[in-house]
Design a protein around this motif. Structure first.
Motif, short mmCIF file in Angstrom:
data_model
loop_
_atom_site.label_atom_id
_atom_site.label_comp_id
_atom_site.label_asym_id
_atom_site.label_seq_id
_atom_site.Cartn_x
_atom_site.Cartn_y
_atom_site.Cartn_z
N HIS A 164 9.11 53.10 -23.17
CA HIS A 164 9.14 54.17 -22.17
C HIS A 164 8.44 53.79 -20.86
CE1 HIS A 164 10.16 57.64 -25.16
NE2 HIS A 164 11.23 57.01 -24.72
N PRO A 165 7.25 53.21 -20.89
CA PRO A 165 6.64 52.76 -19.62
C PRO A 165 7.46 51.67 -18.92
CG PRO A 165 4.97 52.93 -21.34
CD PRO A 165 6.30 53.08 -22.01
N LEU A 166 8.10 50.79 -19.71
CA LEU A 166 8.93 49.74 -19.11
C LEU A 166 10.17 50.30 -18.44
CD1 LEU A 166 8.99 46.60 -21.44
CD2 LEU A 166 7.94 46.84 -19.20
N PHE A 167 10.74 51.36 -19.02
CA PHE A 167 11.92 51.99 -18.44
C PHE A 167 11.65 52.43 -17.00
CE2 PHE A 167 13.91 53.52 -22.70
CZ PHE A 167 14.33 52.23 -22.95
N LYS A 168 10.44 52.87 -16.73
CA LYS A 168 10.09 53.37 -15.40
C LYS A 168 10.02 52.25 -14.37
CE LYS A 168 7.35 56.98 -15.26
NZ LYS A 168 8.33 58.06 -15.27
N LEU A 169 9.92 51.00 -14.83
CA LEU A 169 9.86 49.86 -13.92
C LEU A 169 11.22 49.21 -13.70
CD1 LEU A 169 6.64 48.00 -15.18
CD2 LEU A 169 6.83 49.81 -13.47
N SER A 170 12.20 49.57 -14.51
CA SER A 170 13.51 48.92 -14.44
C SER A 170 14.25 49.29 -13.15
CB SER A 170 14.34 49.31 -15.66
OG SER A 170 15.62 48.71 -15.59
N THR A 198 17.52 49.27 -12.91
CA THR A 198 18.81 49.85 -13.27
C THR A 198 18.63 51.16 -14.04
OG1 THR A 198 18.80 48.48 -15.28
CG2 THR A 198 19.95 47.60 -13.36
N ASP A 199 19.72 51.88 -14.18
CA ASP A 199 19.70 53.14 -14.92
C ASP A 199 19.44 52.85 -16.40
OD1 ASP A 199 20.20 55.98 -15.36
OD2 ASP A 199 22.03 55.31 -16.35
N THR A 200 18.51 53.60 -16.99
CA THR A 200 18.13 53.36 -18.39
C THR A 200 18.46 54.55 -19.29
OG1 THR A 200 15.88 54.16 -17.95
CG2 THR A 200 16.25 51.78 -17.75
N SER A 201 19.39 55.39 -18.85
CA SER A 201 19.71 56.59 -19.63
C SER A 201 20.31 56.24 -21.00
CB SER A 201 20.67 57.50 -18.86
OG SER A 201 21.83 56.78 -18.46
N VAL A 202 21.19 55.22 -21.02
CA VAL A 202 21.80 54.80 -22.30
C VAL A 202 20.72 54.21 -23.21
CG1 VAL A 202 23.44 53.23 -23.39
CG2 VAL A 202 24.06 54.38 -21.25
N GLU A 203 19.88 53.35 -22.64
CA GLU A 203 18.79 52.76 -23.43
C GLU A 203 17.85 53.84 -23.95
OE1 GLU A 203 19.82 51.67 -20.56
OE2 GLU A 203 20.27 49.51 -20.74
N GLY A 204 17.62 54.88 -23.12
CA GLY A 204 16.76 55.98 -23.54
C GLY A 204 17.30 56.71 -24.75
N VAL A 205 18.62 56.90 -24.78
CA VAL A 205 19.27 57.57 -25.92
C VAL A 205 19.13 56.71 -27.18
CG1 VAL A 205 21.47 58.36 -26.88
CG2 VAL A 205 20.89 58.88 -24.50
N ILE A 206 19.29 55.40 -27.01
CA ILE A 206 19.17 54.49 -28.17
C ILE A 206 17.75 54.52 -28.73
CG2 ILE A 206 19.30 52.08 -28.93
CD1 ILE A 206 21.46 51.65 -26.76
N VAL A 207 16.76 54.52 -27.83
CA VAL A 207 15.36 54.59 -28.28
C VAL A 207 15.08 55.92 -28.97
CG1 VAL A 207 12.95 54.70 -27.48
CG2 VAL A 207 14.50 52.95 -26.59
#
Length: 309
Positions: free
Chosen positions: A180-186, A188-197
């Motif tokens: 989750h903290p890494l997603f904020k640094l990406s 690119t869009d991380t919505s798909v990765e967020g759903v997987i997590v």
């Protein structure tokens, strides 16, 4: 590492910014970590040395304690040393490695807690078939399956991490690396990765927790057919297991079943399940278990006597 990477090193914000508070936390968390390693290490040693602790329940408990040591060690040593550092950094490769081992040992613990619940179910609900069902071979397979399950879960997390692109800020608002903290640094869009997590961590935690609670409800229901002494002993054991399950799953579900945030409360909750809970588990299991306490007394009594000789 990922499709676009201008970042090779991450700066960790940490838990507190006040140097005096950080020094105080260093002492407290160092003592907690030492208690975690010593307490869980004592359980592993006692179970493996004592002849009175040969049942499957203690076999699983020794592996749970081993996992607690490794799980805590993926985060706490780095966290403690960072408390004395002015600038807290970690390489991107080191961050990925921390995510892998943190989730590997964390999910292995979930599987082991599920195995321990199954062991109690067989012991209480099918006592005549217990030794046949929970043979040493089956116990080893269940432990191996727990490690394998943790590995596969962690590989999914790493595959997600490797898809992230980092091209901007490199400040991670936490005291250790997680998705989750890494997603904020990406970039690119991380919505798909967020759903997987959410599915791989959040929903997995929820389903595992509900499965464990359901199994203990069935166990407690079946205790009505046992003698008063049998009920007392089984309730004492199950109470320890249920307490550990609630302490472990509560914070994990709180963090992984909702959108990522940078609230200080999130960091404090993370401290609870990465630092405090691994220390509490040996206390919970030993204080409520006369067999473990007696085995520890005998073990250390022998060592003290041999030392005098």
């Amino acid at each position: 590492m990922a499709s676009t990477n201008n970042v090779t090193e991450l700066i960790i914000v940490g838990l507190f910014q006040d140097p005096e508070v950080q020094r105080g936390c260093f002492v407290v968390f160092l003592l907690v970590y030492l208690a975690t390693v010593v307490g869980n290490g004592l359980i592993v040693l006692t179970v493996n040395v004592s002849k009175s602790l040969r049942s499957p329940m203690y076999f699983f408990l020794s592996y749970l304690s081993l996992v607690e040591i490794t799980y805590s060690s993926t985060v706490v040593p780095k966290f403690i040393t960072d408390l004395l550092a002015k600038i807290k950094t970690i390489s991107l490769e080191g961050c990925v490695a921390q995510i892998f081992f943190f989730h590997f040992f964390g999910v292995t613990e979930i599987f082991l807690l599920t195995v321990m619940a199954y062991d109690r179910y067989v012991a209480i609900c099918k006592p005549l078939h217990y030794t046949t069902i929970m043979s040493r071979c089956v116990c080893r397979l269940l432990v191996a399956g727990s490690w394998l399950g943790g590995f596969f879960h962690s590989m999914v997390q790493i595959i997600i991490t490797l898809q992230l692109s980092f091209c901007g800020p490199n400040v991670i608002d936490h005291y250790f690396c997680d998705l989750h903290p890494l997603f904020k640094l990406s970039c690119t869009d991380t919505s798909v990765e967020g759903v997987i997590v959410l599915a791989n961590s959040g929903l997995f935690s929820i389903f595992s927790f509900l499965l464990l609670v359901s199994s203990y409800i069935v166990i407690l229901y079946n205790l009505r057919n046992h003698s008063a002494e049998g009920r007392r002993k089984a309730l004492s054991t199950c109470a320890s297991h249920i307490t550990v399950v609630v302490l472990f799953f509560g914070p994990a579900i709180f963090l992984y079943m909702r959108p990522p945030s940078t609230f200080t409360e999130d960091k404090l909750v993370a401290v609870f399940y990465t630092v405090v809970t691994p220390m509490l588990n040996p206390i919970i299991y030993t204080l409520r278990n006369a067999e473990v306490k007696n085995a520890m007394r005998k073990l250390w009594g022998k060592r003290m006597n041999s030392g005098r000789d």
